[in-house]
Design a protein around this motif. Structure first.
Motif, PDB file in Angstrom:
ATOM      1  N   ILE A  91     -17.721  -1.715  10.482  1.00  0.00           N
ATOM      2  CA  ILE A  91     -16.553  -2.055   9.669  1.00  0.00           C
ATOM      3  C   ILE A  91     -16.202  -0.919   8.713  1.00  0.00           C
ATOM      4  N   PHE A  92     -17.200  -0.281   8.116  1.00  0.00           N
ATOM      5  CA  PHE A  92     -16.933   0.823   7.183  1.00  0.00           C
ATOM      6  C   PHE A  92     -16.303   2.003   7.913  1.00  0.00           C
ATOM      7  N   VAL A  93     -16.886   2.392   9.047  1.00  0.00           N
ATOM      8  CA  VAL A  93     -16.399   3.574   9.777  1.00  0.00           C
ATOM      9  C   VAL A  93     -14.975   3.363  10.277  1.00  0.00           C
ATOM     10  N   THR A  94     -14.690   2.190  10.830  1.00  0.00           N
ATOM     11  CA  THR A  94     -13.344   1.934  11.355  1.00  0.00           C
ATOM     12  C   THR A  94     -12.338   1.670  10.236  1.00  0.00           C
ATOM     13  N   GLY A  95     -12.807   1.142   9.108  1.00  0.00           N
ATOM     14  CA  GLY A  95     -11.894   0.826   8.024  1.00  0.00           C
ATOM     15  C   GLY A  95     -11.440   2.032   7.231  1.00  0.00           C
ATOM     16  N   PHE A  96     -12.238   3.109   7.245  1.00  0.00           N
ATOM     17  CA  PHE A  96     -11.910   4.263   6.416  1.00  0.00           C
ATOM     18  C   PHE A  96     -10.563   4.896   6.767  1.00  0.00           C
ATOM     19  N   PRO A  97     -10.303   5.248   8.033  1.00  0.00           N
ATOM     20  CA  PRO A  97      -9.000   5.872   8.328  1.00  0.00           C
ATOM     21  C   PRO A  97      -7.822   4.941   8.071  1.00  0.00           C
ATOM     22  N   LEU A  98      -8.019   3.651   8.295  1.00  0.00           N
ATOM     23  CA  LEU A  98      -6.934   2.703   8.062  1.00  0.00           C
ATOM     24  C   LEU A  98      -6.621   2.603   6.571  1.00  0.00           C
ATOM     25  N   ALA A  99      -7.661   2.511   5.743  1.00  0.00           N
ATOM     26  CA  ALA A  99      -7.453   2.427   4.298  1.00  0.00           C
ATOM     27  C   ALA A  99      -6.788   3.693   3.770  1.00  0.00           C
ATOM     28  N   TYR A 100      -7.222   4.836   4.260  1.00  0.00           N
ATOM     29  CA  TYR A 100      -6.613   6.094   3.830  1.00  0.00           C
ATOM     30  C   TYR A 100      -5.130   6.127   4.161  1.00  0.00           C
ATOM     31  N   TYR A 101      -4.783   5.766   5.390  1.00  0.00           N
ATOM     32  CA  TYR A 101      -3.380   5.804   5.795  1.00  0.00           C
ATOM     33  C   TYR A 101      -2.533   4.827   4.988  1.00  0.00           C
ATOM     34  N   GLY A 102      -3.064   3.624   4.746  1.00  0.00           N
ATOM     35  CA  GLY A 102      -2.320   2.651   3.966  1.00  0.00           C
ATOM     36  C   GLY A 102      -2.063   3.122   2.549  1.00  0.00           C
ATOM     37  N   ALA A 103      -3.094   3.706   1.914  1.00  0.00           N
ATOM     38  CA  ALA A 103      -2.969   4.164   0.532  1.00  0.00           C
ATOM     39  C   ALA A 103      -2.152   5.450   0.427  1.00  0.00           C
ATOM     40  N   ARG A 104      -2.313   6.350   1.368  1.00  0.00           N
ATOM     41  CA  ARG A 104      -1.634   7.647   1.321  1.00  0.00           C
ATOM     42  C   ARG A 104      -0.138   7.515   1.599  1.00  0.00           C
ATOM     43  N   TYR A 105       0.196   6.644   2.585  1.00  0.00           N
ATOM     44  CA  TYR A 105       1.592   6.537   3.011  1.00  0.00           C
ATOM     45  C   TYR A 105       2.246   5.225   2.600  1.00  0.00           C
ATOM     46  N   ASN A 106       1.514   4.358   1.901  1.00  0.00           N
ATOM     47  CA  ASN A 106       2.079   3.178   1.243  1.00  0.00           C
ATOM     48  C   ASN A 106       2.739   2.194   2.202  1.00  0.00           C
ATOM     49  N   ILE A 107       2.035   1.916   3.291  1.00  0.00           N
ATOM     50  CA  ILE A 107       2.502   0.941   4.279  1.00  0.00           C
ATOM     51  C   ILE A 107       1.338   0.038   4.663  1.00  0.00           C
ATOM     52  N   ASP A 108       1.662  -1.170   5.136  1.00  0.00           N
ATOM     53  CA  ASP A 108       0.606  -2.116   5.485  1.00  0.00           C
ATOM     54  C   ASP A 108       0.078  -1.845   6.890  1.00  0.00           C
ATOM     55  N   LEU A 109      -0.907  -2.630   7.316  1.00  0.00           N
ATOM     56  CA  LEU A 109      -1.582  -2.345   8.579  1.00  0.00           C
ATOM     57  C   LEU A 109      -0.672  -2.556   9.783  1.00  0.00           C
ATOM     58  N   GLN A 246      -7.113  -5.818   2.634  1.00  0.00           N
ATOM     59  CA  GLN A 246      -7.346  -4.774   1.633  1.00  0.00           C
ATOM     60  C   GLN A 246      -6.155  -3.818   1.565  1.00  0.00           C
ATOM     61  N   ILE A 247      -5.599  -3.487   2.725  1.00  0.00           N
ATOM     62  CA  ILE A 247      -4.465  -2.561   2.767  1.00  0.00           C
ATOM     63  C   ILE A 247      -3.213  -3.192   2.182  1.00  0.00           C
ATOM     64  N   ASP A 248      -3.090  -4.516   2.263  1.00  0.00           N
ATOM     65  CA  ASP A 248      -1.947  -5.174   1.627  1.00  0.00           C
ATOM     66  C   ASP A 248      -1.913  -4.892   0.132  1.00  0.00           C
ATOM     67  N   TYR A 249      -3.056  -4.570  -0.467  1.00  0.00           N
ATOM     68  CA  TYR A 249      -3.110  -4.142  -1.866  1.00  0.00           C
ATOM     69  C   TYR A 249      -3.086  -2.616  -1.986  1.00  0.00           C
ATOM     70  N   LEU A 250      -3.837  -1.934  -1.118  1.00  0.00           N
ATOM     71  CA  LEU A 250      -3.938  -0.477  -1.222  1.00  0.00           C
ATOM     72  C   LEU A 250      -2.608   0.224  -0.989  1.00  0.00           C
ATOM     73  N   ARG A 251      -1.670  -0.407  -0.333  1.00  0.00           N
ATOM     74  CA  ARG A 251      -0.363   0.222  -0.119  1.00  0.00           C
ATOM     75  C   ARG A 251       0.375   0.448  -1.445  1.00  0.00           C
TER      76      ARG A 251
END
Length: 554
Positions: A91-109, A246-251
């Motif tokens: 979960i950590f390894v697969t979640g890292f790129p998704l969280a980065y993209y959501g936070a960096r580009y401000n879009i949901d999953l 998590q990305i729904d907030y990180l965006r």
């Protein structure tokens, strides 16, 4: 500061059209918390730590205690702890790129998924899977709360299910602004009530640790075996889709700059893939408390979090305070997570419905739809067959998350066949991209067949491994076979202004959508096909005849 758009490849100007019926209301509602669209810089005023605290507040659910207890009771402590660890690493390894993209580009999953191998309509499949995740876990948390209300107030379970469903509706209406306040203020109380009993038991009775470590489980002999570990990991991996919430907030993270990069990265890692660290600890605590309850009360009550904490509170405080505190803990936990489940689920359903029908029905419609599904599961007593539901569901969730994470990590950064900057706007993407869709369908289909013993009993425990491995292999393979040609329908959106600023953050330059007459930042607009103007992503999505959608380019 607003800038005039510089457009290319547009037709002669015509009179601007009137907005379609209901468009104004749709736009106003989505601007409350930027449902279905890019979250602009002008809205993202929270600090990285506030966003992280809000995101982590959403994982206060009690399901982890039940999941850990269920695995521990069946397979023993050793197998359970290894299963929890294996799942946490994945979960950590697969979640890292998704969280980065959501936070960096401000879009949901969902918006990430569109441009990461699935296409504009192809990601409807994964939106439905994510929506299913939210109502399954809403039902699980609601069931736990109903057990608490029955113990504390004597409410029958059916009424407790109804109360736990209806009470979140007022809280979920207001989106991120209300949720951030709720999560920040309730988190300290929740942490104190959760950690206090565990610390007390270990400090006052060290024998509880020895019994915990020695517990063999109902199906085991105390030894560690691969099948048990993988079966347990499969149940834990059903939580892999939590990264979407998590990305729904990180965006809503602020732009990453040289000045805030340390706090920015800390917040993204902690509240993105880092959620699983706390999740894994809660699962391990669930095993510990279940073993403790078996010794004190009996096995029948061990999987229920309300009974676990009632037993722990019994050991450390007066009897008159035990049940009220246990009920308070359960209620706070249920509210904290189920407002997130209801919120994220409504976004997923609305997103799918809007793309397919080109009509925006309002997010509250799907809040009620999601709650209706959850209530039906609760009334069907899903708690009694929890592990079976989660074990099946995890195959679909793993296939989806691994496919998107692989597309970002391998296809974008290593093979460079997938566009680096995410794309989600209608007209810019193909309807279906075979890269993600084929990888996801093959991985989930074969792993589900394995889960239901179609390939033999010996392979059944390996279904989650199959889902992850097949998705990981097929995603880059399909990108190579298709040469990446199905990612972008167009490489130019008709606006000369760059999508990203000099720091690599989404541009804050604003434009007025000529359909809804609202101001939107650069990543949320594209040139209009029939007018010398721009149109926002929602008006593109709800354009029934395609008047505004740019033509394909070769």
């Amino acid at each position: 500061m607003s800038a005039e758009p510089r457009l290319a490849e547009v037709a002669e100007p015509e009179p601007a059209p009137q907005a379609a019926p209901g468009t104004d209301q749709a736009v106003k509602e989505t601007l409350e918390d930027y449902t279905l669209r890019f979250a602009p810089r002008s809205y993202r005023r929270w600090t990285p730590m506030v966003v992280a605290t809000t995101a982590l507040g959403g994982i206060a659910y009690m399901a982890d205690f039940s999941i850990g207890a269920g695995i521990g009771l069946a397979h023993g402590t050793g197998n359970a702890l290894l299963a929890i660890a294996v799942a946490a690493v994945v979960i950590f390894v697969t979640g890292f790129p998704l969280a980065y993209y959501g936070a960096r580009y401000n879009i949901d999953l969902d918006l990430i998924t569109r441009g990461s191998g699935f296409g504009y309509f192809g990601s409807v499949l994964t939106s439905v899977i994510f929506a299913s995740f939210t109502f399954i876990f809403f039902a699980l948390e609601g069931s736990i709360m109903a057990q608490g209300l029955k113990l504390g107030l004597g409410l029958p379970l059916w009424l407790g299910y109804l109360v736990s469903t209806l009470m979140v509706i007022p809280l979920v209406i207001y989106g991120m602004k209300a949720l951030s306040k709720l999560q920040v203020w309730t988190t300290p109380v929740w942490l104190l009530l959760m950690v206090g009993p565990l610390v007390y038991l270990v400090a006052t009775d060290p024998g509880t640790v020895d019994r915990f470590l020695a517990y063999a489980g109902t199906d085991g002999d105390g030894g560690v075996n691969t099948a048990s570990v993988l079966l347990g990991a499969g149940v834990c991996l059903s939580l892999i889709a939590q990264i979407g919430e998590q990305i729904d907030y990180l965006r809503f993270m602020p732009p990453k700059t040289e000045a805030n990069k340390r706090s920015w990265w800390t917040a993204v890692v902690m509240a993105g893939p880092g959620w699983v660290v706390l999740g894994a600890l809660k699962q391990a605590i669930g095993v510990f408390l279940a073993v403790y309850i078996i010794a004190e009360v009996g096995a029948s009550a061990a999987p229920e979090p309300i009974q676990q904490f009632k037993g722990a509170f019994d050991a450390m405080m007066p009897s008159w305070l035990v049940v009220p505190l246990a009920v308070v803990l359960v209620v706070i936990s249920q509210i904290k997570i189920n407002v997130t489940n209801a919120y994220s689920g409504s976004l997923a359903w609305t997103n799918s419905f809007t793309r397919v029908t080109r009509r925006y029905p309002g997010r509250m419609v799907f809040v009620l739809v999601n709650l209706g599904f959850a209530l039906a599961l609760m009334e069907a007593d899903m708690f009694s067959f929890l592990n079976s539901i989660l074990g099946f569901y995890s195959n679909c969730a793993i296939a989806w998350v691994v496919t998107v994470a692989t597309d970002i990590g391998i296809n974008k950064y290593v093979l460079k066949l997938s566009p680096h900057a995410p794309e989600f706007r209608r007209g810019m993407l193909y309807a279906v991209n075979p890269v993600g869709v084929v990888a996801f369908v093959a991985a989930s289909g074969l792993s589900i067949a394995m889960y239901f013993h179609a390939l033999g009993d010996a392979l059944q425990p390996y279904s989650p491994v199959a889902a992850a491995v097949i998705a990981f292999i097929l995603t880059p393979l399909m990108a190579v076979v298709t040469k990446g040609r199905y990612y972008l329908r167009r490489t130019d959106d008709g606006i000369a202004e760059p999508l990203l600023d000099e720091d690599g953050n989404p541009s804050a330059v604003t434009y007025e959508c000529h359909v809804c007459r609202q101001q939107f930042e650069r990543p949320d607009v594209a040139a209009c096909r029939t007018h010398d103007a721009v149109v926002c992503s929602l008006c593109l999505s709800t354009d029934k005849v395609g008047d505004h959608v740019l033509p394909a380019t070769v």
